[in-house]
Design a protein around this motif. Structure first.
Motif, PDB file in Angstrom:
ATOM      1  N   HIS A  17      15.805  -5.426  -8.778  1.00 49.96           N
ATOM      2  CA  HIS A  17      14.780  -6.217  -8.221  1.00 49.96           C
ATOM      3  C   HIS A  17      14.534  -5.567  -7.171  1.00 49.96           C
ATOM      4  O   HIS A  17      13.019  -5.434  -6.742  1.00 49.96           O
ATOM      5  CB  HIS A  17      15.475  -7.625  -7.744  1.00 49.96           C
ATOM      6  N   LEU A  18      15.053  -4.988  -6.400  1.00 49.90           N
ATOM      7  CA  LEU A  18      15.092  -4.046  -5.014  1.00 49.90           C
ATOM      8  C   LEU A  18      14.256  -3.022  -5.581  1.00 49.90           C
ATOM      9  O   LEU A  18      13.049  -2.393  -4.938  1.00 49.90           O
ATOM     10  CB  LEU A  18      16.218  -3.548  -4.458  1.00 49.90           C
ATOM     11  N   LEU A  19      14.143  -2.453  -6.758  1.00 47.28           N
ATOM     12  CA  LEU A  19      13.533  -1.196  -7.073  1.00 47.28           C
ATOM     13  C   LEU A  19      11.998  -1.698  -7.498  1.00 47.28           C
ATOM     14  O   LEU A  19      11.122  -1.138  -7.220  1.00 47.28           O
ATOM     15  CB  LEU A  19      14.081  -0.585  -8.340  1.00 47.28           C
ATOM     16  N   VAL A  20      11.827  -3.075  -7.851  1.00 51.55           N
ATOM     17  CA  VAL A  20      10.649  -3.280  -8.032  1.00 51.55           C
ATOM     18  C   VAL A  20      10.007  -3.660  -6.818  1.00 51.55           C
ATOM     19  O   VAL A  20       8.655  -3.308  -6.718  1.00 51.55           O
ATOM     20  CB  VAL A  20      10.770  -4.723  -9.069  1.00 51.55           C
ATOM     21  N   LEU A  21      10.669  -4.278  -5.624  1.00 56.08           N
ATOM     22  CA  LEU A  21      10.052  -4.630  -4.636  1.00 56.08           C
ATOM     23  C   LEU A  21       9.378  -3.315  -4.087  1.00 56.08           C
ATOM     24  O   LEU A  21       8.500  -3.187  -3.253  1.00 56.08           O
ATOM     25  CB  LEU A  21      11.272  -5.006  -3.539  1.00 56.08           C
ATOM     26  N   ALA A  22      10.381  -2.202  -4.262  1.00 53.29           N
ATOM     27  CA  ALA A  22      10.146  -0.864  -3.543  1.00 53.29           C
ATOM     28  C   ALA A  22       8.670  -0.426  -4.395  1.00 53.29           C
ATOM     29  O   ALA A  22       7.984  -0.056  -3.546  1.00 53.29           O
ATOM     30  CB  ALA A  22      11.066   0.160  -4.013  1.00 53.29           C
ATOM     31  N   ALA A  23       8.639  -0.657  -5.670  1.00 56.84           N
ATOM     32  CA  ALA A  23       7.462  -0.301  -6.435  1.00 56.84           C
ATOM     33  C   ALA A  23       6.315  -0.772  -5.956  1.00 56.84           C
ATOM     34  O   ALA A  23       5.090  -0.366  -5.635  1.00 56.84           O
ATOM     35  CB  ALA A  23       7.745  -0.450  -7.904  1.00 56.84           C
ATOM     36  N   ILE A  24       6.282  -2.177  -5.635  1.00 57.53           N
ATOM     37  CA  ILE A  24       5.202  -2.996  -5.099  1.00 57.53           C
ATOM     38  C   ILE A  24       4.791  -2.363  -4.028  1.00 57.53           C
ATOM     39  O   ILE A  24       3.743  -2.260  -3.395  1.00 57.53           O
ATOM     40  CB  ILE A  24       5.657  -4.469  -4.980  1.00 57.53           C
ATOM     41  N   LEU A  25       5.795  -2.082  -2.716  1.00 55.93           N
ATOM     42  CA  LEU A  25       5.543  -1.544  -1.566  1.00 55.93           C
ATOM     43  C   LEU A  25       4.814  -0.049  -1.785  1.00 55.93           C
ATOM     44  O   LEU A  25       3.812   0.209  -1.046  1.00 55.93           O
ATOM     45  CB  LEU A  25       6.833  -1.245  -0.918  1.00 55.93           C
ATOM     46  N   LEU A  26       5.158   0.494  -2.845  1.00 59.58           N
ATOM     47  CA  LEU A  26       4.663   1.894  -3.028  1.00 59.58           C
ATOM     48  C   LEU A  26       3.043   1.835  -3.612  1.00 59.58           C
ATOM     49  O   LEU A  26       2.487   2.628  -3.271  1.00 59.58           O
ATOM     50  CB  LEU A  26       5.344   2.792  -4.027  1.00 59.58           C
ATOM     51  N   ILE A  27       2.845   0.731  -4.163  1.00 63.51           N
ATOM     52  CA  ILE A  27       1.608   0.519  -4.652  1.00 63.51           C
ATOM     53  C   ILE A  27       0.901   0.243  -3.490  1.00 63.51           C
ATOM     54  O   ILE A  27      -0.572   0.517  -3.457  1.00 63.51           O
ATOM     55  CB  ILE A  27       1.398  -0.528  -5.843  1.00 63.51           C
ATOM     56  N   ALA A  28       1.275  -0.728  -2.722  1.00 57.23           N
ATOM     57  CA  ALA A  28       0.529  -1.293  -1.594  1.00 57.23           C
ATOM     58  C   ALA A  28       0.211  -0.389  -0.451  1.00 57.23           C
ATOM     59  O   ALA A  28      -0.755  -0.459   0.217  1.00 57.23           O
ATOM     60  CB  ALA A  28       1.312  -2.600  -1.132  1.00 57.23           C
ATOM     61  N   LEU A  29       1.266   0.501  -0.272  1.00 57.73           N
ATOM     62  CA  LEU A  29       1.145   1.379   0.986  1.00 57.73           C
ATOM     63  C   LEU A  29      -0.185   2.489   0.898  1.00 57.73           C
ATOM     64  O   LEU A  29      -0.698   2.201   1.965  1.00 57.73           O
ATOM     65  CB  LEU A  29       2.258   2.354   0.729  1.00 57.73           C
ATOM     66  N   PRO A  30      -0.361   2.934  -0.254  1.00 54.28           N
ATOM     67  CA  PRO A  30      -1.533   3.660  -0.089  1.00 54.28           C
ATOM     68  C   PRO A  30      -2.981   2.876  -0.160  1.00 54.28           C
ATOM     69  O   PRO A  30      -3.953   3.159   0.315  1.00 54.28           O
ATOM     70  CB  PRO A  30      -1.512   4.659  -1.027  1.00 54.28           C
ATOM     71  N   LEU A  31      -2.924   1.813  -1.354  1.00 58.90           N
ATOM     72  CA  LEU A  31      -4.001   1.068  -1.408  1.00 58.90           C
ATOM     73  C   LEU A  31      -4.443   0.036  -0.081  1.00 58.90           C
ATOM     74  O   LEU A  31      -5.663   0.030  -0.196  1.00 58.90           O
ATOM     75  CB  LEU A  31      -4.105   0.039  -2.670  1.00 58.90           C
ATOM     76  N   ALA A  32      -3.625  -0.682   0.042  1.00 60.96           N
ATOM     77  CA  ALA A  32      -3.741  -1.665   1.305  1.00 60.96           C
ATOM     78  C   ALA A  32      -4.620  -1.084   2.399  1.00 60.96           C
ATOM     79  O   ALA A  32      -5.786  -1.712   2.524  1.00 60.96           O
ATOM     80  CB  ALA A  32      -2.604  -2.484   1.753  1.00 60.96           C
ATOM     81  N   PRO A  33      -4.077  -0.124   3.132  1.00 63.60           N
ATOM     82  CA  PRO A  33      -5.266   0.421   4.089  1.00 63.60           C
ATOM     83  C   PRO A  33      -6.446   0.727   3.871  1.00 63.60           C
ATOM     84  O   PRO A  33      -7.495   0.547   4.406  1.00 63.60           O
ATOM     85  CB  PRO A  33      -4.261   1.780   4.751  1.00 63.60           C
ATOM     86  N   TRP A  34      -6.640   1.259   2.690  1.00 61.83           N
ATOM     87  CA  TRP A  34      -7.852   1.852   2.029  1.00 61.83           C
ATOM     88  C   TRP A  34      -8.744   0.352   1.787  1.00 61.83           C
ATOM     89  O   TRP A  34      -9.972   0.398   2.474  1.00 61.83           O
ATOM     90  CB  TRP A  34      -7.622   2.356   0.784  1.00 61.83           C
ATOM     91  N   ALA A  35      -8.513  -0.677   1.159  1.00 57.69           N
ATOM     92  CA  ALA A  35      -8.905  -1.839   1.212  1.00 57.69           C
ATOM     93  C   ALA A  35      -9.310  -2.581   2.414  1.00 57.69           C
ATOM     94  O   ALA A  35     -10.443  -3.148   2.853  1.00 57.69           O
ATOM     95  CB  ALA A  35      -8.290  -2.936   0.309  1.00 57.69           C
ATOM     96  N   VAL A  36      -8.404  -2.515   3.503  1.00 54.31           N
ATOM     97  CA  VAL A  36      -8.399  -3.002   4.947  1.00 54.31           C
ATOM     98  C   VAL A  36      -9.654  -2.375   5.527  1.00 54.31           C
ATOM     99  O   VAL A  36     -10.405  -3.022   6.126  1.00 54.31           O
ATOM    100  CB  VAL A  36      -7.138  -3.060   5.636  1.00 54.31           C
ATOM    101  N   ALA A  37      -9.501  -0.852   5.589  1.00 56.38           N
ATOM    102  CA  ALA A  37     -10.484  -0.221   6.143  1.00 56.38           C
ATOM    103  C   ALA A  37     -11.932  -0.615   5.620  1.00 56.38           C
ATOM    104  O   ALA A  37     -13.267  -0.916   6.241  1.00 56.38           O
ATOM    105  CB  ALA A  37     -10.360   0.986   5.824  1.00 56.38           C
ATOM    106  N   GLY A  38     -12.228  -0.792   4.174  1.00 53.39           N
ATOM    107  CA  GLY A  38     -13.333  -1.104   3.438  1.00 53.39           C
ATOM    108  C   GLY A  38     -13.873  -2.427   3.957  1.00 53.39           C
ATOM    109  O   GLY A  38     -15.119  -2.790   4.379  1.00 53.39           O
ATOM    110  N   ALA A  39     -13.246  -3.349   4.237  1.00 56.01           N
ATOM    111  CA  ALA A  39     -13.303  -4.845   4.551  1.00 56.01           C
ATOM    112  C   ALA A  39     -13.627  -4.625   6.066  1.00 56.01           C
ATOM    113  O   ALA A  39     -14.702  -5.490   6.480  1.00 56.01           O
ATOM    114  CB  ALA A  39     -12.130  -5.734   4.095  1.00 56.01           C
ATOM    115  N   LEU A  40     -13.022  -3.930   6.713  1.00 55.47           N
ATOM    116  CA  LEU A  40     -13.421  -3.944   8.315  1.00 55.47           C
ATOM    117  C   LEU A  40     -14.774  -3.446   8.365  1.00 55.47           C
ATOM    118  O   LEU A  40     -15.607  -3.907   9.054  1.00 55.47           O
ATOM    119  CB  LEU A  40     -12.342  -3.098   9.101  1.00 55.47           C
TER     120      LEU A  40
END
Lengths: 242, 65, 199
Positions: free
Chosen positions: C171-194
């Motif tokens: 489970h922890l590995l999946v959580l880490a995978a989710i974090l690894l997906i969110a880490l590059p994508l989220a700031p990008w989406a946040v910047a776009g929205a801002l």
């Protein structure tokens, strides 16, 4: 055959759409008639589930539409953000309520199927749960269009949300499946996959085709409405300016 | 007659099968009618606006839109 | 620190709601802690960009030579430090209040450590999208909570697995995978929205 690129132009699209709409409507009506006939009269009752299996003929197409519409929405949103094609955002906007409605229908017909089969209206079955979450995603998408007045801002915000949601759908699906296998009560009847008898497959496919046709008809109507609403808005603004 | 009753009975599951079909039918019809009505209304609004624009320019009156 | 108070208060409501029976509380403890953490993280989101938006410093940041994506990532980090980290620190205490068994605490801390950054990252997207909207708080929760579900499932799953002796590593590995997906994508989406909210 059709010059798709030119359809991105609203005016050309409207002429095209008005010409296609009657045909699409007729084909959809025929498919729906045949599908209903097959699913209510021709398809035999399932040896295990009896006549409740007929609920499948509206339930599965509804669930299909719920996913299909979200894909269309996300695709259109991406196109809108990347190529800035004028109709993309409006397509996504026009599609959302259709998707939300079918998601709700999938849930409701699922409950009506679950009651006689599982003895309860609702189980936290992986599929039901995922579809419920999908419904919330649709609501969020529609809410953000509602909340922002400025068209460009609303369109782009909604598009970003649709894409973020689209990336998340498989992750949510995967996690709900995982969660469900841990908590699955063993008695639940499996309804999926190749165990469906072939005599039930034909009506199912016809119904899926009919629902998809209905989606196209409805989308064309709703999209034209959105285009005209945009034109009206621009006209009003021009007049207000004098 | 008997077969019609049998058909409507849906092997005892009438209370589940029919509401499912009817619900889908109602929602699909309602969506279609709503969307179509909205479209017709929008077409009228647009015509009205275009008309007003034409007359508004000749009369030189400002519109309250 | 209000976030922590909210977190503790929410968890306190559960024994009052379901009864003080230790076995029941122990059974629901992982879920209660995670759901409360989700709500607490979400509640602190709407101020993430709002203040900067209102006083114009967001415009300054957008014009600055620093890429907005980096600013977004920094904002997420700030949100995690002010929300996720305090929640993480206080969560063992709540575990004790809910009679959580001893062998689960390590996994609880690890799961919170890997899971809460994702909450900040995904939540920031919602915050950026709703930044200009009056009373955007309710809308924000509608946008963000469905996206939090995977973190909830695997966060709780890790602790549950540790409790039955399976170990929560998968489970922890999946959580880490989710974090690894969110880490590059989220700031990008946040910047776009801002960016589009600053136009």
């Amino acid at each position: 055959m059709v010059n798709w690129h030119r359809l991105a132009n609203p005016k050309l699209f409207l002429t095209w759409s008005r010409r296609v709409l009657p045909w699409a409507a007729v084909i959809t009506a025929l498919l729906l008639a045949v599908g209903l006939y097959l699913s209510l009269f021709v398809a035999p009752p399932d040896y295990q589930q009896g006549d409740t299996v007929r609920i499948m003929f509206v339930h599965v197409p509804s669930a299909w539409m719920a996913l299909f519409t979200y894909t269309v929405m996300a695709g259109a949103s991406a196109a809108g953000l990347i190529w800035k094609s004028p109709l993309s955002h409006l397509t996504a906007k026009a599609a959302a309520p259709i998707g939300a409605s079918f998601t709700l229908l999938a849930l409701a017909t699922g409950a009506l199927w679950g009651q006689p089969m599982w003895g309860t209206w609702w189980v936290w079955d992986a599929r039901l749960t995922s579809v419920l979450i999908l419904f919330f995603l649709y609501l969020g998408y529609m809410a953000i269009w509602q909340a922002i007045d400025d068209y460009t801002r609303a369109a782009k915000s909604a598009a970003i949300l649709a894409l973020v949601g689209f990336v998340n759908v498989p992750i949510i699906k995967f996690s709900v499946d995982w969660w469900n296998t841990l908590h699955q009560p063993a008695s639940v009847l499996r309804l999926d996959g190749p165990s469906i008898h072939p005599t039930l497959l034909t009506p199912l496919f016809v119904m899926i085709a009919a629902f998809t046709g209905y989606f196209i008809v409805l989308l064309l109507i709703r999209l034209e409405r959105e285009i005209l609403a945009r034109q009206a808005q621009t006209l009003r603004r021009a007049q207000a300016r004098g | 007659m008997e077969s019609a009753v049998q058909f409507l009975d849906m092997g005892g599951y009438a209370l589940f099968v029919w509401p499912a079909f009817i619900m889908v039918a109602i929602v699909m019809t309602a969506l279609l009618i709503w969307s179509w009505r909205d479209l017709r209304r929008e077409r009228q609004t647009l015509e009205l606006l275009a008309e007003r624009r034409g007359s508004g320019e000749t009369a030189g009156t400002g519109n309250d839109a | 620190m209000l976030v922590v108070v909210f977190f503790v208060l929410t968890v306190t409501l559960f024994p009052l709601g379901v009864g003080p029976e230790a076995s029941v509380l122990r059974r629901i403890a992982p879920g209660v802690i995670w759901v409360s953490a989700l709500l607490a993280a979400m509640l602190s989101l709407d101020r993430l960009f709002q203040v900067d938006f209102e006083d114009g410093s967001l415009d300054q940041l957008a014009l600055a030579p620093l890429p907005l994506e980096l600013v977004a990532a920094a904002k997420c980090l700030a949100h995690w430090l002010s929300t996720g980290l305090p929640l993480l620190v206080i969560s063992p205490l709540l575990g004790i209040l809910l009679n959580l068994s001893g062998e689960a605490y390590g996994t609880l801390l690890l799961a919170m450590a890997i899971g809460t950054p994702s909450l900040s990252l995904v939540g920031a997207i919602g915050a950026a999208l709703t930044v200009g909207i009056r009373r955007g708080g309710v809308l924000l929760s509608l946008l963000v909570l469905p996206l939090y579900i995977p973190v909830l499932i695997f966060g709780v799953g890790a602790i549950d697995a540790a409790l039955v002796g399976l170990g929560g590593n998968a489970h922890l590995l999946v959580l880490a995978a989710i974090l690894l997906i969110a880490l590059p994508l989220a700031p990008w989406a946040v910047a776009g929205a801002l960016r589009l909210n600053l136009e």
